[in-house]
Design an enzyme around this catalytic site. Sequence first.
Site, PDB file in Angstrom:
ATOM      1  N   SER A   1      -9.696   1.799   3.067  1.00 42.50           N
ATOM      2  CA  SER A   1      -8.853   2.576   2.186  1.00 42.50           C
ATOM      3  C   SER A   1      -7.805   1.733   1.435  1.00 42.50           C
ATOM      4  O   SER A   1      -7.199   2.222   0.494  1.00 42.50           O
ATOM      5  CB  SER A   1      -8.119   3.639   3.002  1.00 42.50           C
TER       6      SER A   1
ATOM      7  N   SER B   1      -9.856  -0.619   7.248  1.00 40.47           N
ATOM      8  CA  SER B   1      -9.324  -0.343   5.907  1.00 40.47           C
ATOM      9  C   SER B   1      -8.734  -1.552   5.200  1.00 40.47           C
ATOM     10  O   SER B   1      -8.485  -1.497   4.005  1.00 40.47           O
ATOM     11  CB  SER B   1      -8.258   0.753   5.976  1.00 40.47           C
TER      12      SER B   1
ATOM     13  N   LYS C   1       0.852  -1.197   0.000  1.00 38.04           N
ATOM     14  CA  LYS C   1       0.000   0.000   0.000  1.00 38.04           C
ATOM     15  C   LYS C   1       0.887   1.246   0.000  1.00 38.04           C
ATOM     16  O   LYS C   1       1.955   1.254   0.638  1.00 38.04           O
ATOM     17  CB  LYS C   1      -0.899  -0.027   1.229  1.00 38.04           C
TER      18      LYS C   1
END
Lengths: 614, 457
Positions: B105, B129, B26
Amino acid sequence: MAPLLTTLARRCVTQARHRYTGTATHRLRLSSPLGLSLRRYTTAREDLYPAGASTAEFQLEFKKAYKTRHKERHQHEREPNTATDGPQSEWIITAGLEIHAQLNTGRKLFSNARTTHTAPPNTHIAPLDASLPGSLPIFNPAVLLPALRAAVALNCTVPPESRFDRKHYFYWDQPAGYQLTQFHAPLATDGHLLLFPHDGVTHTHSGNGNSVRIDIQQIQLEQDTGKTLASPPNSLVDLNRVGSPLVEIITRPFDCPDAAFPALVMRKIQSALKAVDACTIGMEWGGLRADVNVSVRRRSTTDEDDWGAPPRYGQRCEIKNVASLKAVQEAVESEARRQIALLEAGETVQGETRGWDADKGVTRRLRGKEGEVDYRFMPDPDLPPVHVGKALLDKVKQTIPLLPDQLLAQLTGAPHHLKEKDAKTLMLWDEYRASAREAGVVYYYKDAVRRLLDMVVREAERERMGLQEEFGAVVGNWVVHELGGGLAKEGIAWRENPVSSKQLAELVLFVVMREITGATAKTLLTRLITAPSPDPNFIRTTVAAEGLAVVAVPEDQILDIAEDVMLPESDVLEELRGGRAIPKRQKRLKSWFVGRIMARYRPSTTTTTLNAYI
Amino acid sequence: MVLVQKKSEHSSSSSSSIDGRIIAVKDNICTTDLPTTCASEMLRDYVSPYEATVVQNLKRAGAIIMGKTNMDEFGMGSHSIYSAFGAVVGPSPPEDPQPRSAGGSSGGSAVAVAMGMCDAALGTDTGGSVRLPASYCGVVGFKPSYGMLSRLGVVAYANSLDTVGILGKDHDPRDPTSLSPETRKRLRENLSKSSYNKASLRIGIPTEYNVTELTPAVREAWETTAQTLLSLGHRITPISLPHTPHSLSSYYVLAPAEASSNLAKYDGVRYGHRSAADRSSPDNILFAPTRHDGFGAEVRRRILMGAYALSSEAKENYFIQAQRVRALVQSDFDAAFVQPNWLKMRHKDKRAPPRDGGQGRVDVILAPCALSAAPLLSDVRAQRSPLDAYVNDVLTVPASLAGVPAVSVPVWVEGGRNPEGRPIGMQVMTQFGDEGVLWEAAKILEGLGTMKACEGR
């Protein structure tokens, strides 16, 4: 941009070198105007106390000390202000100090970067110091020792757990957008310190008792900010200082006997921090800064009547970032005058934050209540609490160096019996850190006294000794005058002093035992300084080898010589004998004879017998 | 676009199960060879000078870092549409022309795994997330106990909630929130005495998670899963986590408060975006143009919310109150599990051995991960208020507030109210540090295969 930064840094480095090693130019500048402030030593016994030391050069070794004295004088030179000074004044000034001091540690509070004052800008920065994304703080436990010494020196309570909070505000020298500090649970609380007459508190200050007590509300650990270097139209930022560990010391509000008082409190705290080796950098590096709160109120009878009730303080103003003792004194003075003028004109004092303009000598409004920053304090979510166990605290208490007050008491008390002035001179020589370092002057002095007393005890089995309480003072004189003066004359720094405490103690022993004369002793000391000897018994050996000992001359032999000298001078003898001369003249005549006799005889003859005879 | 990196030469443990695996990371986790943008204009070109501990460890174990994945800016969002580089689109079958939400996210990471671009991906889970995108994309998403994985090099959103979504064992001395070796030992030793029986787990169904907003398909999947587990010999117990209704509001006070503080460092002075207006006019409030231009609308919204929650007038009612709620949510979990919370126990606490399940205590908690299967992106964009998206986190934030581990495992149910056969994320939560039983339960869920919908009650 870069060349400017480099130049600035270089200048800083150069200044630092001047300051700490004392170059020739520095000495020249200091020697003349400050020479006057050296005290005159009173001497109790002419033959024990070598007089006439060359003090002018000797002082050069003390340049730091003089600076401090100089400041001290300045403080006393302030114009008295009848409106605020003394117990009869109409107005009472109340002040509170928030003092920021840099802790003496090698690394920063939460990163591995070094703390530095002289490195080129932006060369000591860890990811955290620049607030790079993803960086995390790791508490540096080495910071605890100096911080705890500060807490113990200021008689604080240290709770078992303290925590860090974030104090938010935007400024380019604050990369994270917040400062890590201890707002909710500080490192130490509820301390105090005492100010004595020797701290500059005049007798009008201390209404009750011998000392004035200042309460410390708390001591907290926090991060320092970066430095802004002005370079219009830009501001350049040096992040080297970001994250350096500070302690903030917050006093409770205290009434000031006069406007100079807050600066005395600040100096007292400064010297305590220095003495315990918590904070070694002076104000000149921004190592000690203060925010000063000032309010005034009319003195009224209710102040004395309302026992126990807290006084109703006037509206306070905060003066931010005052960076020297002199500025603290002047800022308080000026702000008090301003507030009194407002109140006397029937106006009110607004609670506001002000700044100190040293050039104009006035405080200036920075922001009012409506402009106050909301710091949005928040417990730091990364850092665990700091635990201070009892064992650690006990260890700090056991190993903490003596405070200036304690050291002064020790030097002026048994077995040293130094005069307060001489004791302070020794302490100033060490920059108040004598007891922290074995290489210090005070340590050397104490060691010499201890050795001398040991020797005396052994010698006393053969000789009767009745002057022990003066030995400390005698050693003090030899250290301060003869050794200090001799080293200065040869341009030798204290840390390179070639005379061991054992040698000095033996020298003094021979003097107090009257085995050698003062003049011989001085010569021997000069030899030790200029041609150092590793022999710990140099004095004993040399006195024996070169026959320097005072010769015990049979009394009739002295009388013979005396008669030889004196009889031809019948006029003088008559004047002396007839007692017509005034005592002063009589003394001079006596000395004249002694000199004449001495000239005939060997220089190592003691004058005591002669004086007695005449 | 897929970035492939050559296998590191100094990979030491070739026997590692991660050796040679392809891993996506990420974009809020620092890498030195690739930019770390946090999907923000503020850090569009930012390259970190140091590497996150988790990335270092992966490389050391022989993993191949494939590239960085898109996300909601600074991790703030539930659909991965708040990115300076454009929205993430969830995986959907070829016959479905409508783009769906990937969840947020960590949407990019979930999509990369779902599409088979990599073996696994690192995400971060602050309030769900990792679990929410896993649920929407039909993959497994794991949020470990808080402090289990190093956060060094993970760009902070909300420090006290942030976790990295992958399993790790070691303490990182450079991360103050990383569990210490002593704590890990204590957890390990105490939890090894655990009394669970993997053939017959005590499974709790928290009644408070049955919120009205739950779509019928999700409710059906939850019931079907529970029924199936019961039929396999596990014990199903209804339990209560009474403070669940308040966790969402608590989370949306605490996370933005920490975010407002964490993001104060982005001022354009030392790195990252700096607005031209910040230099030119001396009348400007310094930093304001930079921060306005550099942050997206959602990030600005959360900074403002957080700054307000910490302001002196609102702090007591918001920040402090939310912390109290958080403590209550934690105690809810402690009361539900057979295992005590060993993190809270003193080092030498001679606590009684784990209590048995007879008092209604359970080994694991089973609940859905999201209110619905992956919604259409068009529906998400049509939401009246940006705050509507916050509701999506209602089922994931309690575990974040409590710091307990949770894993989202996709289940498939046919013949019921989910005619499209979309995967539904089921969430397993266990006591702090009890990842062992968590994985047992996750394996059981994975082995269920496609289930037949049971009758609604």
